[in-house]
Enzyme design. Structure first.
Site, PDB file in Angstrom:
ATOM      1  CB  CYS A 183      -8.325   0.397  -4.279  1.00 26.80           C
ATOM      2  SG  CYS A 183      -7.969  -0.802  -5.561  1.00 26.80           S
ATOM      3  CD  GLN A 198      -3.045  -1.209   0.508  1.00 24.05           C
ATOM      4  OE1 GLN A 198      -3.333  -0.218  -0.162  1.00 24.05           O
ATOM      5  NE2 GLN A 198      -3.799  -2.298   0.499  1.00 24.05           N
TER       6      GLN A 198
END
Ligand code: SAM
Length: 388
Positions: A345, A220
């Protein structure tokens, strides 16, 4: 943080931070609306509500991964920076407000070294030249800086000199890897990597666990908000005994969950072999290798074969932007875990996949948006479902 806005000298050309001129509270409000629009009615039908988006206290310097393409700029100059929105014209950048301070310095340092040593930038149209991209990953809780040079060819001329010059120009770099991408593709990274200097990986910490991240593994980009995201995922795991961590990358969610729950057994599935190798080492580094196993496989294929014979009381899934597959989701429904924690996401594909899980006997219990990418329209969301 009030209604202050940020400015950037190349904002218009670069286009990366399309909402930079919008005050942060309004950005958060827009993202909240996006999630409400896509998931609000499903949540409401199930007796849940979309929670307030979790934003950043100070929405700057959050990107710990950055990349640059290279191109000739005339008179032997090598350009680095960002592609101007919708083009392959490079906009130069001295410093980027949303990136770790070290990142641009290192990437621009690579361009200067390439210039000095006459390493030709890759020419996309002709498929000639050598240096395609550089990608840098900076530790959040560590001083590690992993530099990945993406080259069209297997070996750089005078490799030892290249490494020495890079180390002199970018003293913060702790590792240098050469990644080879000889395909005519928009994908940045190729499949083969070779360490030129240092351990060839970077380390970081999330929720008190230590992680090793390889050059081609997913990690991430906003670790501060990743802790917020993972905490929500861990709340969804609750007191489960057997968890599937699907699309697990370097095992970060499953390992944090195992470290937090001493009785939890985790199976992680991930298709990038290098990431699975990191996941195994990460489990050992955190003392949970006895309770975590990681499999290198396509999640859908694994679900159809091995997964069908397993038993889980929670499935955590964190697929890429394209979302999961109907076959994988059908497999989840057949396994019939008490809970499914879907981290996404891309709320558009998440909404599609959640609709299928709801048809297969699950109801939404919790929908929690998180802002991982301030100044952009992107929003991350953790949805927790329970079996009806
Ligand atoms: C959004 S990332 C999440 C990784 C991890 N959960 C994390 O938080 O770092 C998605 C991951 O899914 C992996 N992936 C993509 N398609 C896959 C597939 N078909 N099967 C298994 N893994 C896949 C990617 O390599 C990537 O590591």
């Amino acid at each position: 943080m009030g209604y202050k806005t940020y400015t950037c000298p190349i904002a218009r050309d670069c286009g990366g931070c399309e909402w930079l001129a919008v005050p942060y509270p309004i950005q958060l409000h827009r993202k909240q609306e996006q999630v409400e629009k896509l998931l609000g009615s499903m949540a409401q039908e199930d007796g849940a509500a979309v929670e307030g988006i979790r934003g950043m206290a100070e929405p700057v310097r959050y990107r710990h991964k950055a990349a640059t393409p290279f191109a000739y700029g005339g008179r032997g100059h090598v350009l680095s920076g960002f592609y101007a929105a919708g083009t392959h014209r490079i906009v130069r950048c001295q410093d980027c407000l949303v990136e770790d301070e070290r990142a641009r310095r290192v990437l621009n340092g690579v361009a200067r070294v390439a210039e000095r040593l006459h390493i030709p930038p890759y020419d996309e149209d002709r498929g000639t030249g050598v240096l395609r991209h550089a990608v840098v990953r900076c530790g959040w809780k560590t001083d590690d800086v992993l530099l990945v040079l993406v080259s069209r060819v297997n070996e750089l001329r005078g490799e030892r000199t290249v490494v020495n010059e890079l180390r002199a120009a970018c003293p913060e770099v702790t590792s240098i890897v050469l990644n080879v991408n000889d395909r005519r593709t928009n994908a940045i990274l190729g499949r083969r990597s070779r360490t030129l200097y240092g351990p060839g990986v970077m380390h970081d910490q999330l929720l008190g666990c230590r992680f090793e991240i390889g050059p081609t593994s997913f990690y991430q980009t906003n670790p501060e908000q990743t802790e917020v995201l993972y905490q929500l995922a861990l709340e969804g795991v609750g007191g489960a005994e057997r968890a599937l961590d699907a699309y697990c990358g370097t095992g970060t969610i499953g390992i944090c969950a195992a470290a937090a729950s001493p009785g939890l057994q985790v199976t992680g599935v991930e298709q990038v072999r290098g990431a699975v190798a990191c996941a195994r080492r990460n489990a050992a580094a955190n003392g949970v290798d006895g309770r975590c196993r990681f499999v290198a496989a396509d999640a859908t294929a694994w679900m159809a074969r091995e997964g069908a014979h397993e038993r889980f009381d929670v499935v955590v899934m964190d697929p890429p932007r394209a979302g999961s597959t109907p076959e994988f989701l059908d497999g989840v429904a057949r396994l019939s875990p008490k809970r499914v924690v879907y981290v996404s996401c891309n709320v558009v594909t998440q909404a599609r996949d959640l609709a299928l899980l709801r048809e297969r006997g699950y109801r939404l219990e919790r929908v929690a948006p998180v802002d991982m990418f301030p100044h952009t329209k992107h929003v991350e969301c953790v949805a927790t479902l329970v079996r009806r």
